[in-house]
Design a protein around this motif. Structure first.
Motif, PDB file in Angstrom:
ATOM      1  N   THR A 269       0.840  -1.192   0.000  1.00 35.10           N
ATOM      2  CA  THR A 269       0.000   0.000   0.000  1.00 35.10           C
ATOM      3  C   THR A 269       0.877   1.244   0.000  1.00 35.10           C
ATOM      4  O   THR A 269       2.087   1.174   0.236  1.00 35.10           O
ATOM      5  CB  THR A 269      -0.957   0.003   1.211  1.00 35.10           C
ATOM      6  N   THR A 270       0.278   2.397  -0.262  1.00 34.00           N
ATOM      7  CA  THR A 270       1.028   3.641  -0.463  1.00 34.00           C
ATOM      8  C   THR A 270       1.233   4.405   0.835  1.00 34.00           C
ATOM      9  O   THR A 270       0.339   4.489   1.674  1.00 34.00           O
ATOM     10  CB  THR A 270       0.286   4.545  -1.467  1.00 34.00           C
ATOM     11  N   VAL A 271       2.427   5.000   0.978  1.00 35.29           N
ATOM     12  CA  VAL A 271       2.762   5.849   2.126  1.00 35.29           C
ATOM     13  C   VAL A 271       3.217   7.205   1.611  1.00 35.29           C
ATOM     14  O   VAL A 271       3.990   7.295   0.654  1.00 35.29           O
ATOM     15  CB  VAL A 271       3.889   5.221   2.978  1.00 35.29           C
ATOM     16  N   ALA A 272       2.734   8.263   2.243  1.00 36.02           N
ATOM     17  CA  ALA A 272       3.180   9.624   1.939  1.00 36.02           C
ATOM     18  C   ALA A 272       3.633  10.250   3.255  1.00 36.02           C
ATOM     19  O   ALA A 272       2.812  10.701   4.057  1.00 36.02           O
ATOM     20  CB  ALA A 272       2.053  10.434   1.313  1.00 36.02           C
ATOM     21  N   LEU A 273       4.938  10.264   3.499  1.00 40.49           N
ATOM     22  CA  LEU A 273       5.451  10.782   4.768  1.00 40.49           C
ATOM     23  C   LEU A 273       5.336  12.297   4.841  1.00 40.49           C
ATOM     24  O   LEU A 273       5.409  12.995   3.820  1.00 40.49           O
ATOM     25  CB  LEU A 273       6.917  10.378   4.952  1.00 40.49           C
ATOM     26  N   ARG A 274       5.207  12.789   6.060  1.00 45.14           N
ATOM     27  CA  ARG A 274       5.184  14.237   6.277  1.00 45.14           C
ATOM     28  C   ARG A 274       6.563  14.782   6.640  1.00 45.14           C
ATOM     29  O   ARG A 274       6.734  15.986   6.781  1.00 45.14           O
ATOM     30  CB  ARG A 274       4.183  14.573   7.384  1.00 45.14           C
ATOM     31  N   SER A 297      -2.023  -4.417  10.776  1.00 50.95           N
ATOM     32  CA  SER A 297      -2.206  -4.557   9.339  1.00 50.95           C
ATOM     33  C   SER A 297      -1.382  -3.537   8.558  1.00 50.95           C
ATOM     34  O   SER A 297      -1.115  -2.429   9.027  1.00 50.95           O
ATOM     35  CB  SER A 297      -3.681  -4.401   8.966  1.00 50.95           C
ATOM     36  N   THR A 298      -1.021  -3.915   7.345  1.00 51.07           N
ATOM     37  CA  THR A 298      -0.237  -3.035   6.477  1.00 51.07           C
ATOM     38  C   THR A 298      -1.001  -1.759   6.154  1.00 51.07           C
ATOM     39  O   THR A 298      -0.424  -0.670   6.106  1.00 51.07           O
ATOM     40  CB  THR A 298       0.140  -3.775   5.183  1.00 51.07           C
ATOM     41  N   ASP A 299      -2.295  -1.866   5.936  1.00 54.04           N
ATOM     42  CA  ASP A 299      -3.097  -0.670   5.650  1.00 54.04           C
ATOM     43  C   ASP A 299      -3.073   0.312   6.812  1.00 54.04           C
ATOM     44  O   ASP A 299      -2.946   1.525   6.611  1.00 54.04           O
ATOM     45  CB  ASP A 299      -4.549  -1.066   5.343  1.00 54.04           C
ATOM     46  N   HIS A 300      -3.187  -0.208   8.031  1.00 55.01           N
ATOM     47  CA  HIS A 300      -3.163   0.690   9.187  1.00 55.01           C
ATOM     48  C   HIS A 300      -1.774   1.291   9.361  1.00 55.01           C
ATOM     49  O   HIS A 300      -1.645   2.482   9.688  1.00 55.01           O
ATOM     50  CB  HIS A 300      -3.560  -0.033  10.471  1.00 55.01           C
ATOM     51  N   ILE A 301      -0.741   0.503   9.139  1.00 48.70           N
ATOM     52  CA  ILE A 301       0.623   1.021   9.250  1.00 48.70           C
ATOM     53  C   ILE A 301       0.826   2.174   8.282  1.00 48.70           C
ATOM     54  O   ILE A 301       1.320   3.250   8.653  1.00 48.70           O
ATOM     55  CB  ILE A 301       1.643  -0.098   8.965  1.00 48.70           C
ATOM     56  N   ALA A 302       0.423   1.982   7.030  1.00 48.01           N
ATOM     57  CA  ALA A 302       0.605   3.013   6.002  1.00 48.01           C
ATOM     58  C   ALA A 302      -0.186   4.268   6.330  1.00 48.01           C
ATOM     59  O   ALA A 302       0.323   5.388   6.180  1.00 48.01           O
ATOM     60  CB  ALA A 302       0.191   2.464   4.640  1.00 48.01           C
ATOM     61  N   ALA A 303      -1.411   4.096   6.798  1.00 45.53           N
ATOM     62  CA  ALA A 303      -2.241   5.252   7.136  1.00 45.53           C
ATOM     63  C   ALA A 303      -1.628   6.034   8.290  1.00 45.53           C
ATOM     64  O   ALA A 303      -1.609   7.277   8.274  1.00 45.53           O
ATOM     65  CB  ALA A 303      -3.648   4.789   7.494  1.00 45.53           C
ATOM     66  N   SER A 304      -1.114   5.334   9.278  1.00 46.98           N
ATOM     67  CA  SER A 304      -0.512   6.008  10.434  1.00 46.98           C
ATOM     68  C   SER A 304       0.774   6.731  10.049  1.00 46.98           C
ATOM     69  O   SER A 304       1.024   7.861  10.490  1.00 46.98           O
ATOM     70  CB  SER A 304      -0.224   4.993  11.543  1.00 46.98           C
ATOM     71  N   LEU A 305       1.598   6.093   9.228  1.00 52.66           N
ATOM     72  CA  LEU A 305       2.836   6.745   8.783  1.00 52.66           C
ATOM     73  C   LEU A 305       2.538   7.999   7.970  1.00 52.66           C
ATOM     74  O   LEU A 305       3.273   8.998   8.043  1.00 52.66           O
ATOM     75  CB  LEU A 305       3.668   5.774   7.939  1.00 52.66           C
ATOM     76  N   SER A 306       1.470   7.975   7.208  1.00 54.72           N
ATOM     77  CA  SER A 306       1.133   9.102   6.340  1.00 54.72           C
ATOM     78  C   SER A 306       0.558  10.288   7.104  1.00 54.72           C
ATOM     79  O   SER A 306       0.486  11.399   6.557  1.00 54.72           O
ATOM     80  CB  SER A 306       0.146   8.647   5.261  1.00 54.72           C
ATOM     81  N   THR A 307       0.135  10.072   8.328  1.00 53.65           N
ATOM     82  CA  THR A 307      -0.418  11.174   9.129  1.00 53.65           C
ATOM     83  C   THR A 307       0.469  11.537  10.311  1.00 53.65           C
ATOM     84  O   THR A 307       0.211  12.524  10.998  1.00 53.65           O
ATOM     85  CB  THR A 307      -1.820  10.805   9.659  1.00 53.65           C
ATOM     86  N   ALA A 308       1.532  10.760  10.556  1.00 55.98           N
ATOM     87  CA  ALA A 308       2.367  10.969  11.744  1.00 55.98           C
ATOM     88  C   ALA A 308       3.181  12.252  11.640  1.00 55.98           C
ATOM     89  O   ALA A 308       3.780  12.548  10.607  1.00 55.98           O
ATOM     90  CB  ALA A 308       3.302   9.779  11.941  1.00 55.98           C
TER      91      ALA A 308
END
Length: 464
Positions: A269-274, A297-308
């Protein structure tokens, strides 16, 4: 902190209780002003300040017990060594929280960012304790553990080292089920003597794991992947190669921030870091590998990384002012982190179209490699197309600048001289301030920001 009576604590730490018994319900603190109701105050005697002198103030802020090395007027437990005692207490509390998952993180760089990214992921799944600030030593690790309660599901401990055996000592207190080594690099090589010794010290994290533990190893140097041989249990590698179980693919930078596809054994899944800079990808992958190992889950990991958001002061802090960007990365410096910061500076400057300014202080604790390391960074700055290199009391960079270099070199003996040079900064430019901690270049970054604002105010006044 789990509730304990002072008499119990005295038994655990092998000390003598002076005063009446009481219940301790809050963690331990080094600063008397930070003490909370029901807490412990640690009276550490330092070179300049003696914590025993602040015990009364600690009690006014709610402390009910002092760990001390001599008898004082307040209720106290007297021990031979306060640091050793608080480690023993933390180890006991850790043993009582058998349902809590402890994650230990070490490495030559990236520990704090990885900790914050991982905390962002885990906090959504349960009560999570992680170090505040740079609590990664023989006092910081116990202080972090003592913040845990029966409600804590995850505890992240950051482990630094100055000597061989330091991480082994901390791991014996924290007993991590998941051990992470991010990268072995030349930071503090002057203390250790060789990068091989640094690697041996970082490997103590993996050696400390029992067979049920999980080792998380980065693929960003030659030493860390080899630590897999030290562990008989599960090993997860993270990196950007096809062999890493947790990896990044399709990497690109957008406005200086990494975007990539996160791949785990579960999916993609896609990650967009801040955060800014390609070097942040390894930190994000380390956090992702831990979370994956803990069943998230990978989806939750990616979502959290993208908003952290990462709130570590002076670590790649990017200030976007009116027509000027300042990168305040002045918390510390090593050859690897300096190179990463310069690459981020170059990329942000290319996007904005102005000129790049690298205000660089010393990289300390590099031992015999110091001269070469500083020269290499100056050479890299030229290769990256950095427009201005401003050395701040750091002449070792000069040998890396050739006569035919397009780099404009500004040799300054102090931050005050460097601030004068900063008067030449123009609209659209990007500024980097970076050095080892003792150089305190965050002060220069703040002064440049004030100088820029004063310049804008003056221009506005002249035009009105």
């Amino acid at each position: 902190m789990i509730p304990l009576h002072a008499s119990e604590i005295a038994r655990i730490v092998g000390g003598t209780l002076h005063g009446t018994d009481c219940e301790v319900t809050a963690p331990a603190y080094l600063s008397s002003s930070q003490c909370a109701p029901g807490s412990i105050f640690l009276a550490i005697k330092g070179e300049k300040v003696d914590g025993h002198d602040f015990a009364a103030d600690a009690f006014t802020h709610g402390a009910v017990l002092v760990l001390a090395s001599r008898v004082i007027d307040q209720r106290c437990i007297v021990v031979e060594d306060v640091t050793t005692a608080i480690g023993a207490l933390a180890a006991y509390v850790r043993s009582q929280l058998s349902e809590m998952a402890v994650v230990g993180i070490t490495g030559s760089q990236g520990k704090t960012t990885t900790k914050e990214l991982l905390s962002a992921i885990l906090s959504a799944h349960g009560s999570t304790v992680s170090p505040k600030g740079n609590n990664n030593n023989e006092l910081g690790v116990p202080i972090t553990l003592l913040q845990c309660t029966s409600e804590t599901r995850y505890c992240i401990v950051e482990m630094g080292a100055r000597h061989r055996g330091d991480i082994a000592t901390l791991a014996a207190i924290a007993r991590p089920q998941v051990g992470v080594v991010l990268k072995v690099a030349a930071a503090h090589i002057g203390e250790f003597g060789s990068i091989e010794t640094i690697a041996e010290t970082k490997s103590e994290m993996i050696s400390s794991l029992d067979e049920s533990g999980i080792a998380i190893l980065g693929e960003y140097d030659a030493f860390t992947p080899a630590m897999a041989s030290l562990h008989k249990g599960t090993v997860i590698h993270f990196g950007e190669s096809s062999t890493a179980q947790v990896r990044a693919t399709d990497i690109e930078l957008r406005e200086g921030r990494p975007h990539f596809d996160l791949v785990t054994p579960e999916g993609r899944t896609t990650v967009a870091l801040r955060q800014y800079g390609l070097h942040q990808i390894s930190n994000a992958l380390a956090a992702a590998a831990v979370a994956h190992a803990l069943g998230i889950s990978t989806d939750h990991i990616a979502a959290s990384l993208s908003t952290a958001e990462v709130h570590a002061r002076w670590r790649m802090e990017v200030r976007e002012l009116d027509d000027l960007v300042i990168i305040n990365d002045a918390y510390n410096a090593s050859p690897d982190s300096m190179a990463a910061a310069l690459r981020t500076l170059a990329h942000l400057t290319q996007e904005r179209g102005g000129e790049s300014w690298a205000f660089l202080g010393n990289m300390r604790e590099l031992g015999e490699s110091s001269d070469r390391a500083h020269a290499d960074i100056a050479t890299l700055a030229a290769d990256l197309g950095i427009d201005h290199l401003v050395t701040v009391g750091a002449d070792l960079y000069l040998s890396g600048v050739t006569k035919d270099s397009q780099l404009s070199l500004h040799q300054c003996g102090s931050k005050a001289e460097a601030l004068e040079v900063a008067g030449n900064i123009n609209r659209g430019d990007v500024v980097l301030c970076k050095a080892s901690r003792s150089d305190a270049l965050e002060e220069l970054a703040e002064s440049i920001e004030k100088k820029w604002q004063a310049k804008l105010d003056k221009e506005e006044g002249e035009s009105s």
